[in-house]
Design an enzyme around this catalytic site. Structure first.
Site, PDB file in Angstrom:
ATOM      1  N   CYS A  13     -41.442 -40.628  59.435  1.00 11.33           N
ATOM      2  CA  CYS A  13     -40.534 -41.647  59.957  1.00 11.33           C
ATOM      3  C   CYS A  13     -41.164 -43.033  59.991  1.00 11.33           C
ATOM      4  CB  CYS A  13     -40.030 -41.252  61.339  1.00 11.33           C
ATOM      5  SG  CYS A  13     -38.965 -39.804  61.256  1.00 11.33           S
TER       6      CYS A  13
ATOM      7  N   CYS B 190     -30.054 -38.544  71.442  1.00 12.39           N
ATOM      8  CA  CYS B 190     -30.488 -38.467  70.042  1.00 12.39           C
ATOM      9  C   CYS B 190     -29.905 -39.623  69.238  1.00 12.39           C
ATOM     10  CB  CYS B 190     -29.994 -37.164  69.411  1.00 12.39           C
ATOM     11  SG  CYS B 190     -30.461 -35.681  70.308  1.00 12.39           S
TER      12      CYS B 190
ATOM     13  N   LYS C 236     -31.219 -45.583  68.445  1.00  8.23           N
ATOM     14  CA  LYS C 236     -30.130 -44.977  69.208  1.00  8.23           C
ATOM     15  C   LYS C 236     -28.778 -45.522  68.772  1.00  8.23           C
ATOM     16  CE  LYS C 236     -28.433 -42.249  71.303  1.00  8.23           C
ATOM     17  NZ  LYS C 236     -27.159 -42.494  70.906  1.00  8.23           N
TER      18      LYS C 236
ATOM     19  N   HIS D  83     -30.740 -43.976  62.294  1.00  3.42           N
ATOM     20  CA  HIS D  83     -32.096 -43.809  61.770  1.00  3.42           C
ATOM     21  C   HIS D  83     -32.085 -43.274  60.341  1.00  3.42           C
ATOM     22  CE1 HIS D  83     -36.273 -43.095  61.397  1.00  3.42           C
ATOM     23  NE2 HIS D  83     -36.350 -41.900  61.958  1.00  3.42           N
TER      24      HIS D  83
END
Lengths: 468, 384
Positions: free
Chosen positions: B84, B202, B328, B332
């Site tokens: 990431c 998530c 958030k 992502h």
């Protein structure tokens, strides 16, 4: 307004499962050959082939699609939509007919009704099936794969639909239970009369009456069964002339399911002369019959790909065992390569025997076995089997982990005597496993990462009674 | 590192369910905006770096996904993949290329088309019977969250406040995937994904791309006088299997601290809490942002939950964190996230962040952490 068939198309795969293949495999004596799919074909791909032969690229002029199949690759997803999309037909209205293999004729009747009512101008009707017989069954020797498609409309039809009718039968004839691959059927004399002859005869008589055509005027009879004696029995009961039942080469291609009657009708259209009366009848939990009369434009209604060319293009499957791999009956699917036996071999001590290491330089115990210590990089590591008891260091309850259970306990466990391991919980509700829970490891079936069964250690709460 | 490399232009595609666009389309959208921002075209680029976890479905795992999208051929293009931290590491590589003198002007693009893949977003590609199969990102981060919450007696309520804050910021960001506020009660009542994370703990599964153009500062200032300069770069790689490391405390991510310390040393930052004015940090899950406060040195270990409870990281707080809405709200798209952070920090330092503008922002930080806990990359940018 004359409504009828303005174009048609038929399709077969390129391979034949021959009676010799089955004879050498099973010693059985099936008659004739079967047209069978290559590994990358199904009811959709054959349907596309037939639809393109009938309607052409882009399906010009067509405003509706009906597709009949009892072997669609998707239990829930429209076969008609997939075929229409592959033909680049635009945003057409699409309907599917499933459940009984007379759907192809039902589609013709529905198309006729839609055009007669003014709802549609030209409708593409497709029947496509790839029913698979269980290895060594009689059906393996009788089922073939194919598709037929007809464009129904009013622009200069080559065969006008002059009458149509249906008949009801709830006799349990052929059936396939949801989730099963193979069709079952009891067979026998009552099936012949109640499942085939009676409904077919009822539907044909009603259709002839509506058409105002007498049985003796019928020149071609296209019937939805590869059993020629059944076709003869129906023809006789309907009082057709003796040579009316069409022998359309089903002995070389097999029973095409929903597409059988379409194939037979296409065959009849290839031979019909202007003015000839054709009866097409399909069976399967009842019957549907359509009466047509060929016009001067009959050539337009003939399939752009001839039945003779399709049959002559068939070549034997390379071997029966290769054929079984195409059907998924042998070997594993290449797109799920799964775990390699080589990997299982070199990781076996870790996976099966919980082999980690003890570093003689810094005394770390860790998992799995490695060449260098994870803490001090020393090469002085020796093989060390981890204990089967320990304590949950941390955890989660994962609802996305693939499992038959809704939640999977994922546990980081510090084992008694050293070493940390990452395992699933078992034998309890996931919520029973928290930071600090004492656990023991048990050997369990792991998961379906591949067709090769996997086993690994899981953790369950340690009870005071159970020795470890 | 001072006045060597500057960010002369940035661009960002709309993040979200980009059912209308392909991987290539997103790259073009982001890069076109960056070229316009830098008042230059593709011909002025000497080299490019593509940060992407899963390249275009129609191309291979190479720089060609960028070349074919932008029709930039014959130039050095490198593909970077580092969990990431892919986006920030791609940016780092571009900066190093300019700082070394090898290239004058380098394009960085981060891109990901998550929604082109069936279900579950980030794919686990491994085939190992133990490590490859089934493990999920929320599940792996949850292992650390649960240990942290157990050790420091933290409740889901503290985690929820991160979500409330980042949703509020995201509602002010037109490029964010999710632009709606949520209440703490909504967050706490949401369905559980992997305990303790519920749906609103998530980040969403998102398509997106972002681009930045870096140049030697002397040249950049001529084109764009307010181009922020790069002050610090840090990258640290630790184990990707903390669940097998008996020494791993599971209360945070040491790789973040190591990467931050590299970047702070390069930038001459002694007290990050006072010297950094805004931070875009990796809030893939709510708890991750809490540990980031600690791991980046904004507060002590074990006090990150207090940092959010006290409102220090809100838009009006002492040290605003994720003014963009973070992962958030923005979503992502793995490789795109780090470059999007550079975009946000650049906009903030140029005073162009509109309703989410942080006041008096002169030093900004971007941070990724992936693995979880295996890789972290930290970037420090300064106002021109």
């Amino acid at each position: 307004m004359n409504i009828g068939i303005i174009a048609s198309g038929i399709a077969l795969p390129r391979f034949a499962l021959q009676s010799e293949h089955l004879k050498s495999a099973w010693g059985s004596s099936s008659k004739g050959d079967r047209a069978v799919c290559f590994h990358d074909e199904d009811a959709v791909t054959l349907g596309v082939q037939a639809a393109l032969a009938a309607g052409g690229d882009g399906l010009p002029g067509i405003d509706g699609v009906v597709c009949a199949s009892v072997s669609p690759p998707f239990a829930e997803r429209s076969t008609a939509v997939q075929i229409a999309a592959a033909c680049d037909g635009g945003e057409l209205e699409c309907q599917d007919l499933a459940g009984a293999r007379r759907g192809g004729m039902g589609g013709l009747r529905a198309a006729f009704a839609a055009i007669a009512s003014g709802d549609k101008k030209q409708v593409l009707v497709i029947a496509t099936d790839t029913r698979h017989g269980e290895p060594r069954s009689a059906q393996e020797g009788s089922f073939g794969h194919g598709a037929a498609a007809f464009v129904v409309g009013t622009e200069n039809p080559g065969a006008i639909i002059v009458g149509h009718a249906g008949a009801f039968s709830d006799y349990v004839e052929a059936y396939r239970i949801d989730g099963e691959k193979f069709v079952r059927s009891e067979g026998g004399r009552l099936e012949r009369t109640e499942g085939v002859t009676r409904p077919a005869t009822t539907a044909i008589r009603a259709a002839l009456k509506r058409a105002g055509v007498s049985a003796s005027d019928v020149r071609h009879f296209a019937f939805g069964s590869s059993d020629s004696s059944a076709a003869q029995a129906v023809a006789k009961a309907c009082e057709f002339n003796k040579d009316t039942a069409v022998d359309c080469g089903l002995g070389s291609i097999g029973d095409l399911g929903s597409a059988t009657v379409g194939w037979a009708l296409a065959f009849a259209l290839e031979r019909a002369k202007p003015g000839d009366v054709i009866v097409a009848a399909a069976i399967g939990d009842g019957a549907d019959a359509v009466v047509l009369r060929a016009t001067e434009a009959i050539a337009n209604a003939r399939s752009r790909v001839s039945s003779r060319d399709l049959i002559s293009a068939l070549r034997p499957v390379p071997s029966y065992s290769r054929y079984l791999t195409w059907r998924g009956e042998l070997g594993s699917a290449p797109d799920s390569p799964g775990v390699s036996a080589v990997l299982l071999h070199h990781d076996e001590p870790m996976l099966t025997r919980r082999i980690g290491y003890r570093c003689t330089a810094c005394q770390l115990v860790a998992y799995p076995m490695a060449k260098l210590c994870g803490r001090c990089r020393s090469e002085k590591v020796e093989s060390h089997r981890l204990a089967r008891t320990g304590t949950v260091f941390t955890f989660t309850r994962d609802r996305l982990f693939p499992n038959v259970e809704p939640e999977t306990a994922m546990l980081v466990i510090d084992l008694d005597g050293g070493g940390r391991i990452f395992v699933q919980g078992t034998d309890c509700e996931p919520s029973e496993l928290e930071v600090g829970t004492k656990v023991e490891l048990v050997y369990r079936k792991f998961h379906g990462a591949s067709d090769l069964p996997s086993y690994y250690w899981k953790a369950r709460p340690l009870t005071k009674k159970e020795p470890s | 590192m001072k006045d060597v490399v500057s960010v002369v232009g940035v661009g960002c595609a709309k993040f979200g369910d980009r059912f209308d666009a392909s991987y290539e389309d997103l790259i073009v959208e982001a890069a076109t905006a960056a070229f316009a921002d830098a008042a230059m075209g593709p011909d002025q680029i000497d080299a490019a770096v593509l940060g992407t976890y899963s390249p275009s479905n129609s191309m291979g795992k190479a720089g060609s996904s960028l070349a074919d999208s932008l029709r930039i051929y014959g130039k050095p293009i490198t593909r970077v993949e580092n969990y990431c931290a892919t986006g920030t590491d791609a940016f780092r590589h571009a900066c190093l290329a300019v700082a070394s003198g090898a290239h004058e002007c380098v394009l960085v693009v981060g891109a990901e088309k998550m929604k082109d893949r069936p279900s579950r977003g980030a794919p686990m590609e491994g085939k190992h019977p133990l490590f490859g199969y089934g493990a999920t990102a929320p599940g792996l981060f949850a292992l650390a969250a649960n240990r942290y919450m157990s050790v420091y007696n933290v409740t889901k309520s503290s985690l929820a406040k991160v979500s409330v804050k980042n949703h509020a910021n995201g509602a002010k960001n037109p490029l964010a995937h999710v632009q709606s506020e949520v209440t703490e009660e909504q967050v706490l009542k949401a369905p559980i994904i992997a305990w303790p994370f519920g749906l609103y703990d998530c980040c969403p599964t998102t398509d997106g791309a972002a681009a930045a153009i870096v140049m030697r500062t002397s040249a950049a200032r001529k084109i764009k006088p307010n181009a922020p300069s790069v002050r610090g770069l840090g990258l640290a790689v630790t184990t990707a299997r903390p669940y097998l490391d008996p020494d791993f405390a599971y209360t945070g991510f040491p790789c973040t601290t190591m990467a931050a310390n590299q970047a702070y040393a390069m930038a001459g930052i002694k007290d990050p809490r006072k010297e950094i004015h805004l931070a875009e940090v990796h809030d893939c899950f709510t708890w991750t942002e809490i540990t980031n406060y600690e791991d980046l040195g904004f507060c002590k270990k074990g006090e990150g939950w207090r940092f959010i409870e006290d409102g220090i990281s809100t838009l009006q707080g002492e040290l605003p964190v994720n003014p963009s809405g973070g992962l958030k709200s923005s979503g992502h798209p793995i490789g795109a996230s780090g470059v999007r952070m550079v975009y946000e920090v650049t906009k903030q330092l140029r005073g162009e962040a509109g309703p989410r503008q942080v006041k008096n922002a002169r030093i900004g930080l971007a941070h990724n952490v992936g693995g979880p806990g295996a890789v972290s990359c930290v970037i420090v940018l300064a106002q021109a």
